[in-house]
Each structure stands twice: as C-alpha cells, then as structure tokens.
Motif scaffolding. Structure first.
Motif, mmCIF file in Angstrom:
data_model
loop_
_atom_site.group_PDB
_atom_site.id
_atom_site.type_symbol
_atom_site.label_atom_id
_atom_site.label_comp_id
_atom_site.label_asym_id
_atom_site.label_seq_id
_atom_site.Cartn_x
_atom_site.Cartn_y
_atom_site.Cartn_z
ATOM 1 N N LYS A 133 0.831 -1.204 0.000
ATOM 2 C CA LYS A 133 0.000 0.000 0.000
ATOM 3 C C LYS A 133 0.866 1.256 0.000
ATOM 4 N N ASN A 134 0.517 2.193 -0.871
ATOM 5 C CA ASN A 134 1.224 3.473 -0.991
ATOM 6 C C ASN A 134 2.710 3.298 -1.312
ATOM 7 N N ASN A 135 3.029 2.228 -2.009
ATOM 8 C CA ASN A 135 4.408 1.940 -2.387
ATOM 9 C C ASN A 135 4.572 2.301 -3.862
ATOM 10 N N PRO A 136 5.379 3.309 -4.205
ATOM 11 C CA PRO A 136 5.498 3.706 -5.616
ATOM 12 C C PRO A 136 6.035 2.592 -6.508
ATOM 13 N N ALA A 137 6.870 1.717 -5.965
ATOM 14 C CA ALA A 137 7.387 0.613 -6.769
ATOM 15 C C ALA A 137 6.269 -0.354 -7.130
#
Length: 860
Positions: A133-137
């Motif tokens: 969650k909310n991880n740009p990768a």
C-alpha cells in the motif's frame, strides 16, 4: 523427473567425459595464476542493513556484478586492477583499494546522500516494514501489469521474425591442476579453448553444442503459429551410446524460451512466477533503485526480490519505459542462493528488447546461463548457456494461408547440411564463435580407444547393455531375480545393433526358474520400413515374435521390466502367476505430428501357475481347466502433441510437459480363428496431462475408462493394476493386492500433486532441508455384468481363493475403490516417501489399510 530420467541425465555427461569420476579428487579448483577474487557484503552504514542489488565493478572496466538480496557479492578477474567501485541510488559511491592477484574479503558500508537533499525527514532509526500500500514501486509494477496485453507479440495481427539459437553445455569448474593429471594425457586437445562464463567466472570445457535457425510466423485471428527450421547443426555422438536428438529435446525442456510477459516461465523443468505476473505483488517485493534519463524514453530501474527466498521465484531488476507504454526494455533475472531448486548452483538470464516502429518493444535477445552441480558450493559440475537472437522482426505483414498449412513445426530438407558460410552469417555476436571447435573435438574424441572403452563400461552400468559390435547383451538387472513360484530365476539375453543392420533387428532371451524347473524364452525379428533404427522417431516397422514367460496378473509396469531384481521384494502373498505363450505380429507407424497407430495380431495362451487355478463347474462337478486360448486383433491410436522424450536402450523416457497424451485401444477376440475360444470386444480410452499451478506446484492427472463386450472368463476381464512391492508406483493402486479386483466396465481418475515445497518453504528451520510436499488421490469405479460374474454362472472360470480358502478376487460394488497418500519428497534430493491409506473394501482378506511406500525421484 523419474529415476530413469535422471539416470539418463547423469549417464550422458558421465560418459562424455570418461574422466569425470576422477574429478572428486579435484573438488577444490585451483585459481588461475594472478586471478583476483573479491567477496564481501555491502551494507548501509547507518543501520547495518544489507543493500541488495548494489552495483560492484572494477573501477574503469565493464567487469561488473550486483549484490544479492543479502547484500553479498563475488567478483573476479584475471586482469590487474586495484580498486573496486560500489554504487547504489541514494548512497555515495564508494571506492575500495584491493590487492591484485589475491583472494580477499571486503565489506563495504555505504554512506547516505541525504545531506545533499534540500529536505530530510527522519521518522525512525529503522526502515519501515515493506508494504504494497502506498508503495510507488508496487504502483509502477501494477502499471506494467495493466499494459502487458498491448506489449506482447500476440497483440499484433501478424508477426514474423528470424531466430538464431545456440545451446552450449560444458563441464565446469576445471583447474589447471585437474587438467594436467596423467589420465588426461590423450585428451589435452579438449582443453585448448577453455572459456570463462559469467556465472562465477569458472573455467568450462564444452561437450555439447547445438545451433538452430528458424523462420517464425504468428497470426492473431485465428490464432496460428508456424516455425520453419532452415538450419540445424549439433554435435553428433555415437547412437549406440547417446540419443543425440533426445538429448537436444531434453536441453530444450531445461532451457525453454523465456517470455517475461507470460505469467509463468518454464525453466529447468519447473515453473517460475514472472515478476510481472498478475499475482507478482503478492509474492515479490519491488524497489525503485534508479532513474535513467540518458535513455529515450526515460527508464526506471525496478529491482525485485522474493518475499520468501526459498520459493520458485526470481530476483533481479527490470528497466521500465516511462513513455506511457510501461514496457520492459531490459531485464536481468537470477535466483536466490536459498531457493528450493536442486543441483542448480547459479542461474542468470539477460533479456534485451528493441523498439518497434509503433514505439512498443519486442524481445531481441536472451542469454540464459545455468550452473549445475551435486555440491552447490564446490567441485566439478556442468554449465549450460542458451543464447537466442531475434532479427528481421516485422509486424502486421499478412502471409498467405498456405504458410500455416501442415504441422506447426517443420524443417527444410537441407537444414542439417547448411554450409559454413550460412552459419557464419548467423553468428552475429562474437561470443557465439568461441567454442566452435567442439564439433571437431567430439568427432576426434570418439576415435580414441580409451574413450570407447570407458563409454562402453558406463553404458553397461547405466543402460544395462554390454556392446559387442553387432550384438549387445542385457539388460543386466534382469540376469537374476526371484519369486515364490519360480524361485531363483536366471536370465540371459540380448539384441542386434545397427552395426549388423539398420533395417533388420533380432532380440532374444532365455530364462530358467530353479523352483518351477521351467524354461522361458523370447525371440523376435523386426524389419524397419523407413530405413531407420526401430528405436528412432518416427517409428515404422513390422515385427514378429514368440514369447513364453510368466506374468503377475494385474501388475503393469512402466520403464522397468517385471523380472527386474529390485522388484523381487514384495509384500503379502505373491504366489500367483500366469504362464503365457504369445505369438504376435505387430505393425507400428508413427508420424511427425506425434500421432501413431499400432496394429497387432496375436494368439495368447494362458496357464495358471503357483496357487492360481482355472476351475469351473460342469454337472455340479469341479472341472480343472488347463489353459485358455484367445486370438486377438488390436488397434491402438495415440496422439501426443509436442511430445519430447529421450530414447533409452529399452524404453523411451518421456520429458513431461503441459501437453496431453490421448490413447485409444480397441481389441477384438475372434472365436474359431487359430484356436481362439472366445468372441469379445474391449475398448479403453485414456488421457494423461500435467497441470501447472504456478507457485502451488503441478498435478499429474490420468483419466481412464474401459468396457468389455461379450462373455469372457476372469483372466480376460480388466484386472486392475495392483502393487505389492514396497516402491510407490504412480500408475498402480499401492494398497491393492494382485488379482484383487476385476471389471468388465470401469472408470478411474488418478491425481498426483507436488507442491514443490510451497508450505515447507514457509516453516523456519524446516525450509533449510529443501523438502517438498506431495499428495495423491486415486478412485476406481467399476463392476461386472451378470453374464461375466462366476458367482451367477458356474460355467465361467471361478474366482481364485487364497491359501486359507478365502476369496481373493472380487468385483467392485457400488462404492469406488479409494486410495490416497501424503508424501514428503526431495529427501536427500533423491527420495520420496508416502504414507498411503486405503479408504474402503477393508474386509477383503490380506488387506493393509495403511502402508509406507518409497520411490527414487530426482527433480530439479
């Protein structure tokens, strides 16, 4: 893979290099003079955490590697360099002084570049837990997944390209000390052109090389693919020792085409989840590790590691285009050192893509290297490298309908005789030209008497035959066996070889039972109708034979002979045999499409042996029947699309893949024809298929059904496959007794599933053992019609009884016979042990509800 499958793998290479057995004494290779080897760990100076996928290189060179998921690296060179350069996005580049020509360990702590940023936010001394969650990768990889469909070849209406592939297999990890042993005096020419591979920088010695060129056409609607091989060049070994074509197919299975856009990638006989599969965020961790703005369009370096480092997953990095297509422009794949994968020391794959006129990308080159070894850390082994180059890639260029006619794969007549100029034009990469002398070296090797003697000895040991030129003796594992009826059984046999004739083949054996004092023998003559060996694909031959021998009713063995010494050990009562006389004429015809049909005419006489008897009732009196005789015509149809196999000395050993195998068998009994006593018909249909379930392993499923029409005695009914040995047999009922159940109509399903360690890999400590889970389930539905049930018709042969006077043969009732097992596989990498349970019909005599069964099973 099964025992014969792995025996073949070991035999091929053990005999190719007759000195391999002596490699044990050279397990620690001696580094080449003045070689610099640097190992170490790269970590974050602030929190001591390892830095995965940091770039490590000798300063000013292209000799480069990456740290693994634990921050560890190994880099080596024979050149003289005294400085390492270590870099990673977000950290200052480090330069470390090293000593040229020495083996050394260097641990590097990288300093953060945070002081150069305009704003720094410090929330904790520890890194936050990894989350999707909310991880740009993860958001980036989901964009890649969303755009997969438009970035694949099959998105175009038409695609065509030319493909060149080279497969090189080598002995690896050889040292000068090992090479200069006296035993190799006559083989020094093989060492003239050693090379160094990317995997570990080990010296290699080529022993197999294959090159292929093909023209490929793909059509989207209706979906079609056509591959036309225009060139095929490979090392040729003597056919009496090695099936070169089967070897080629085996390597193709190990080194299958890699398509990162597929959900699963087949590799070394396993399936790995692609890092851009729909489910990849569940099994992988992703990190954005660099941005490349010097490339148009800009690229994001996306690194990935498995959440569990023992699962069948990759680790590595991909470069993703930032032009709205979110395509993979480049990829580097490897595996973690702790992966639950046998005999694989290292694996590296490099995938390169080129841009199409429409701005999207196609795969242009793959380079796959796998290093195999019994010991993962030291000693000799094998290294295989497959390079594929795609060129002349064209899109949306329609082809005439006749291009796709015929089989999906075909070969032009002169493919194997293409001149050197043809091949020189295909080897566009200089690295593809370095090992070409292997073609001449292997031809020379096979003329050396000491090599021939060693190869002959290893053929005897692994394949079971001793060659005497035009005739070979074997198989040796049948020379001695025993059972309760024959007692000690001695056998000697053999067959002719292509050195006598390619078209005529003769085979024979003689056996004698010390206890029953009876001779058994076999004689056959075969004529090949296509001027090929009868063991070469596609087969086309006619054979006549006579056999007088014993058989256990209800035992049906695959890839092993019934009088194999190891099968002499059986549980329970094993005193029922049939003495059979077979007169047969066979005609076999296979096609390149892997469709085949076989016609058989046979006369079959059965006599009971041991405690088995043939009795019926006439005028309320027991009547002993000496024998029954049938005359039969048999037709077998078989279709195995895309089937691959290795041709052994006795059997074809299948290389199992996802494609189904369909078999239909029809038999007609003819009363009054050359002594036949019964009119009947029998039909059996069967489908075998392997289902791959990605990270959850694979299932081997067999569905079979049969029906017998007509009134027949019990020996002509379907006697269901039983197993009274202590080995686990996939195709038999392992807690069913011989001759326990018969049917004139039946249906069965057999499911054997391997989880490939999916659950054990999650258990601390246990996962270090690399064990794998297996389960099986077997169900058999069947029954007897009134006309074939001797309990209703005393004129029929009565079901036999055991030594206690109890019934030993039964018809299935309303309930199916059910059997299941739970197994642990990969014990010491070679053994599978199953706890087997029989669920019903437990009141039958001499029944075991539970049992422990084992089988040797080699898998990667």
């Amino acid at each position: 893979m099964a025992l014969n499958h792995f025996k073949k793998f070991i035999f091929i290479f053990a005999f190719v290099m007759p000195f391999l057995a002596f490699h044990v004494s050279a397990q620690t290779p001696v580094p080449a003079p003045a070689r610099t080897v640097v190992t170490g760990v790269v970590s974050d100076a602030s929190d001591k955490d390892p830095v995965p996928y940091a770039t490590v290189l000798f300063k000013g060179t292209q000799i480069i590697t990456k740290t693994d998921a634990d921050g560890k690296f190994v880099i080596s060179t024979s050149e003289s360099h005294d400085q390492l350069q270590i870099s990673y996005v977000g950290f200052k580049t480090a330069y470390i002084t090293i000593k040229p020509g020495e083996t050394q360990t260097v641990n590097v702590k990288l300093q953060s570049e945070s002081e150069n940023l305009k704003e720094v936010a410090i929330t904790s001394n520890k890194r936050p837990a990894y989350r999707n969650k909310n991880n740009p990768a993860v958001e980036l990889i989901r964009k890649v997944i969303e755009n997969k469909a438009k970035n694949q070849n099959k998105n175009y209406d038409h695609v065509e390209y030319q493909q060149y592939e080279q497969l090189l297999f080598s002995l690896s990890n050889l040292s000068d000390k090992f090479k200069n042993k006296r035993i190799f005096k006559n083989y020094q020419f093989l060492f003239q052109n050693q090379d160094s591979t990317k995997v570990g920088g080990k010296l290699i010695l080529p022993i197999f090389l294959e090159e292929k060129v093909s023209q490929n056409y793909l059509q989207k609607s209706p979906e079609k693919k056509k591959t036309i091989y225009t060139g095929d060049k490979h090392v040729n070994y003597d056919a009496k020792f090695i099936d070169t074509k089967g070897l080629s197919k085996y390597f193709e299975r190990l080194y299958a085409d890699m398509n990162i856009y597929e959900s699963n990638i087949s590799l070394v006989s396993n399936q790995f989840l692609s890092p851009i599969a729909d489910a990849s965020p569940t099994f992988y961790k992703f990190f954005i590790t660099d941005t490349i703005k010097t490339h148009v369009p800009n690229l994001i370096e996306l690194s990935f590691i498995p959440r569990n480092n023992t699962d069948l997953l990759f680790e590595g990095k991909m470069y993703i285009t930032m032009d709205g297509n979110y395509a993979v422009q480049d990829a580097y794949l490897t595996v973690n050192k702790n992966i639950n994968l046998n005999f694989v020391r290292a694996l590296e794959a490099k995938l390169d893509f080129e841009k199409n006129p429409d701005g999207r990308y196609h795969l242009s080159k793959t380079n796959l290297i796998v290093d195999f070894g019994i010991n993962k850390s030291k000693g000799g082994g094998f290294t295989g490298q497959r390079t594929v180059i795609i060129k002349d890639y064209q899109i949306n260029k329609p082809q005439p309908a006749n291009v796709y006619e015929g089989p999906a794969t075909s070969t032009v007549p002169n493919a194997e005789t293409q001149p050197d100029q043809f091949w020189a034009g295909q080897r566009t990469d200089t690295t593809l030209k370095t090992n070409l002398n292997i073609y001449k070296n292997i031809d020379t090797l096979q003329t050396i008497p000491s090599f021939k003697r060693t190869a002959d000895l290893l053929t005897l040991f692994f394949a079971g035959y001793k060659n005497f030129g035009p005739f070979e003796v074997g198989p040796v594992n049948t020379f001695y066996s025993f059972n309760n009826v024959e007692g000690l059984r001695l056998r000697l046999g053999g067959r002719t070889t292509p050195e006598l004739s390619k078209r005529y083949y003769f085979e024979t054996y003689g056996a004698y039972g010390i206890k029953d004092e009876k001779w058994k023998y076999f004689l056959s003559g075969t004529y090949s109708l296509n001027d090929k060996s009868i063991y070469a694909f596609p087969q086309n031959y006619i054979r006549g034979s006579f056999q007088r021998d014993t058989k256990i009713p209800g035992q049906d063995l695959q890839f092993v002979q019934e009088d194999n010494f190891l099968l002499s050990f059986k549980r329970g009562q094993n005193n029922t045999l049939l003495y059979n006389d077979f007169y047969k004429i066979d005609y076999m015809h296979e096609f390149e499409s892997h469709f085949s049909y076989e016609l058989v005419a046979r006369k079959w006489t059965q006599r009971p042996g041991g405690s088995l008897y043939f009795n019926n009732f006439e005028n309320n009196m027991v009547n002993a029947v000496d024998h029954i005789t049938t005359s039969e015509l048999n037709l077998t149809l078989r279709y195995a699309p895309n089937e691959k196999f290795y041709q052994g000395k006795i059997y074809r050993v299948p290389i199992i893949d996802k494609f189904p195998i369909f078999t239909l068998k029809y038999t007609a009994g003819l009363k009054g024809v050359v002594g036949g006593e019964y009119n009947y018909q029998n039909i059996i249909a069967r489908v075998d298929k392997r289902f791959y379930l990605s990270q959850f392993g694979y299932s081997d499923v067999t569905v079979e059904g049969g029906n017998t029409f007509g009134k027949v005695p019990f020996p002509l009914l379907t006697i269901h496959r039983a197993n009274q040995t202590y080995s686990y047999q996939l195709d038999s009922y392992n807690l069913m007794n011989f001759l326990e159940f018969v049917s004139d109509h039946y249906a069965s399903v057999n499911i054997d599933h391997s989880f490939n360690g999916f659950f054990f890999n999650k258990i601390p400590l246990v996962k270090k053992l690399k064990l794998r889970e297996a389960i099986s389930f077997k169900a058999l539905f069947g029954g007897l019609r009134e006309e074939n049930n001797p309990n209703n018709d005393p004129s029929l042969l009565q079901f036999p009884k055991n030594d206690m006077g109890q019934d030993r043969t039964f018809a299935l009732g309303r309930q199916p016979y059910l059997e299941g097992s739970v197994g642990i596989a990969n014990i010491f990498k070679v053994l599978r042990v199953d706890a087997v349970k029989r669920f019903n019909y437990l009141n039958n005599p001499e029944v075991s509800e539970y049992g422990i069964r084992a089988r040797v099973k080699f898998d990667f």
